[in-house]
Design a protein around this motif. Structure first.
Motif, PDB file in Angstrom:
ATOM      1  N   CYS A   6      -1.360 -19.140 -24.621  1.00 48.14           N
ATOM      2  CA  CYS A   6      -1.642 -19.858 -25.651  1.00 48.14           C
ATOM      3  C   CYS A   6      -1.279 -21.252 -25.797  1.00 48.14           C
ATOM      4  CB  CYS A   6      -0.833 -19.087 -26.985  1.00 48.14           C
ATOM      5  SG  CYS A   6      -0.970 -19.733 -28.583  1.00 48.14           S
ATOM      6  N   HIS A   7      -2.257 -22.158 -26.277  1.00 40.50           N
ATOM      7  CA  HIS A   7      -1.748 -23.560 -26.368  1.00 40.50           C
ATOM      8  C   HIS A   7      -1.268 -24.492 -27.579  1.00 40.50           C
ATOM      9  CE1 HIS A   7      -3.226 -24.300 -22.275  1.00 40.50           C
ATOM     10  NE2 HIS A   7      -4.209 -23.515 -22.468  1.00 40.50           N
ATOM     11  N   TYR A   8      -1.548 -23.247 -28.690  1.00 37.31           N
ATOM     12  CA  TYR A   8      -0.899 -23.717 -29.954  1.00 37.31           C
ATOM     13  C   TYR A   8       0.748 -23.867 -29.719  1.00 37.31           C
ATOM     14  CZ  TYR A   8      -5.339 -22.462 -32.492  1.00 37.31           C
ATOM     15  OH  TYR A   8      -6.437 -22.422 -33.057  1.00 37.31           O
ATOM     16  N   CYS A  11       2.409 -21.454 -33.478  1.00 40.27           N
ATOM     17  CA  CYS A  11       2.108 -20.213 -33.704  1.00 40.27           C
ATOM     18  C   CYS A  11       3.029 -19.129 -33.936  1.00 40.27           C
ATOM     19  CB  CYS A  11       0.872 -19.739 -32.820  1.00 40.27           C
ATOM     20  SG  CYS A  11       0.114 -17.966 -33.389  1.00 40.27           S
ATOM     21  N   ALA A  12       3.100 -18.326 -35.157  1.00 38.26           N
ATOM     22  CA  ALA A  12       3.951 -17.466 -35.198  1.00 38.26           C
ATOM     23  C   ALA A  12       4.016 -16.175 -34.059  1.00 38.26           C
ATOM     24  CB  ALA A  12       3.995 -16.682 -36.325  1.00 38.26           C
ATOM     25  N   PHE A  13       2.886 -16.173 -33.407  1.00 45.18           N
ATOM     26  CA  PHE A  13       2.849 -15.160 -32.190  1.00 45.18           C
ATOM     27  C   PHE A  13       3.276 -15.636 -30.862  1.00 45.18           C
ATOM     28  CE2 PHE A  13      -0.229 -13.797 -35.692  1.00 45.18           C
ATOM     29  CZ  PHE A  13       0.605 -12.400 -35.851  1.00 45.18           C
ATOM     30  N   LEU A  14       3.705 -16.765 -30.912  1.00 40.08           N
ATOM     31  CA  LEU A  14       3.930 -17.724 -29.526  1.00 40.08           C
ATOM     32  C   LEU A  14       5.333 -16.978 -28.852  1.00 40.08           C
ATOM     33  CD1 LEU A  14       2.894 -19.647 -27.571  1.00 40.08           C
ATOM     34  CD2 LEU A  14       4.058 -21.276 -28.902  1.00 40.08           C
ATOM     35  N   ASP A  15       5.187 -16.660 -27.657  1.00 38.15           N
ATOM     36  CA  ASP A  15       6.347 -15.988 -27.083  1.00 38.15           C
ATOM     37  C   ASP A  15       6.295 -16.704 -25.637  1.00 38.15           C
ATOM     38  OD1 ASP A  15       8.677 -14.687 -26.530  1.00 38.15           O
ATOM     39  OD2 ASP A  15       7.385 -12.917 -26.020  1.00 38.15           O
ATOM     40  N   ALA A  21       0.593 -11.299 -30.069  1.00 36.34           N
ATOM     41  CA  ALA A  21       0.007 -10.234 -31.254  1.00 36.34           C
ATOM     42  C   ALA A  21      -0.449  -9.187 -30.616  1.00 36.34           C
ATOM     43  CB  ALA A  21      -1.074 -11.260 -31.869  1.00 36.34           C
ATOM     44  N   ALA A  22      -0.472  -8.112 -31.396  1.00 35.52           N
ATOM     45  CA  ALA A  22      -0.963  -6.838 -30.829  1.00 35.52           C
ATOM     46  C   ALA A  22      -2.497  -6.869 -30.810  1.00 35.52           C
ATOM     47  CB  ALA A  22      -0.581  -5.602 -31.840  1.00 35.52           C
ATOM     48  N   LEU A  23      -3.096  -7.805 -31.690  1.00 32.82           N
ATOM     49  CA  LEU A  23      -4.734  -7.816 -31.451  1.00 32.82           C
ATOM     50  C   LEU A  23      -5.040  -9.196 -31.768  1.00 32.82           C
ATOM     51  CD1 LEU A  23      -7.341  -6.447 -31.571  1.00 32.82           C
ATOM     52  CD2 LEU A  23      -7.012  -6.521 -34.116  1.00 32.82           C
ATOM     53  N   VAL A  24      -5.802  -9.699 -30.762  1.00 31.40           N
ATOM     54  CA  VAL A  24      -6.179 -11.095 -30.953  1.00 31.40           C
ATOM     55  C   VAL A  24      -7.608 -11.270 -30.991  1.00 31.40           C
ATOM     56  CG1 VAL A  24      -6.261 -13.179 -29.588  1.00 31.40           C
ATOM     57  CG2 VAL A  24      -4.274 -11.792 -29.343  1.00 31.40           C
ATOM     58  N   PRO A  37       0.580 -20.315 -38.419  1.00 33.72           N
ATOM     59  CA  PRO A  37       1.534 -21.229 -38.305  1.00 33.72           C
ATOM     60  C   PRO A  37       2.623 -20.547 -38.795  1.00 33.72           C
ATOM     61  CG  PRO A  37      -0.195 -21.808 -39.901  1.00 33.72           C
ATOM     62  CD  PRO A  37      -0.649 -20.641 -39.271  1.00 33.72           C
ATOM     63  N   THR A  38       3.877 -21.292 -38.070  1.00 37.09           N
ATOM     64  CA  THR A  38       5.040 -20.798 -38.374  1.00 37.09           C
ATOM     65  C   THR A  38       5.514 -21.467 -39.782  1.00 37.09           C
ATOM     66  OG1 THR A  38       6.031 -22.438 -37.260  1.00 37.09           O
ATOM     67  CG2 THR A  38       6.027 -20.526 -36.154  1.00 37.09           C
TER      68      THR A  38
END
Length: 77
Positions: A6-8, A11-15, A21-24, A37-38
């Motif tokens: 991910c390049h964001y 993002c709240a799903f960024l790890d 995220a379970a589903l993208v 967004p966070t």
């Protein structure tokens, strides 16, 4: 399970640079529809009045430069 890079940056799903995220869902025109967004970043996007005025001034200068180029082109013919 494949990893999605991910390049964001907000993002709240960024790890660690990967989507957790379970589903993208990705749209070719809009990008990642799963992006969320966070809470911290939502407040950072607010512009103060001084920044807006600076951008408006810059935009006016660029428009004037464009008009100068158009005038120069017309004189050549």
């Amino acid at each position: 399970m494949p990893k999605i890079r991910c390049h964001y940056i907000d993002c709240a799903f960024l790890d660690d640079g990967y989507c957790s995220a379970a589903l993208v869902e990705i749209d070719p025109d809009s990008g990642c529809l799963t992006y969320s967004p966070t809470a911290e970043s939502e407040h950072e996007d607010e512009w103060d009045e001084e920044e807006i005025e600076e951008w408006e001034d810059l935009e006016e200068e660029l428009e004037e430069e464009d008009e100068d180029w158009i005038d120069d082109d017309e004189e050549e013919f």
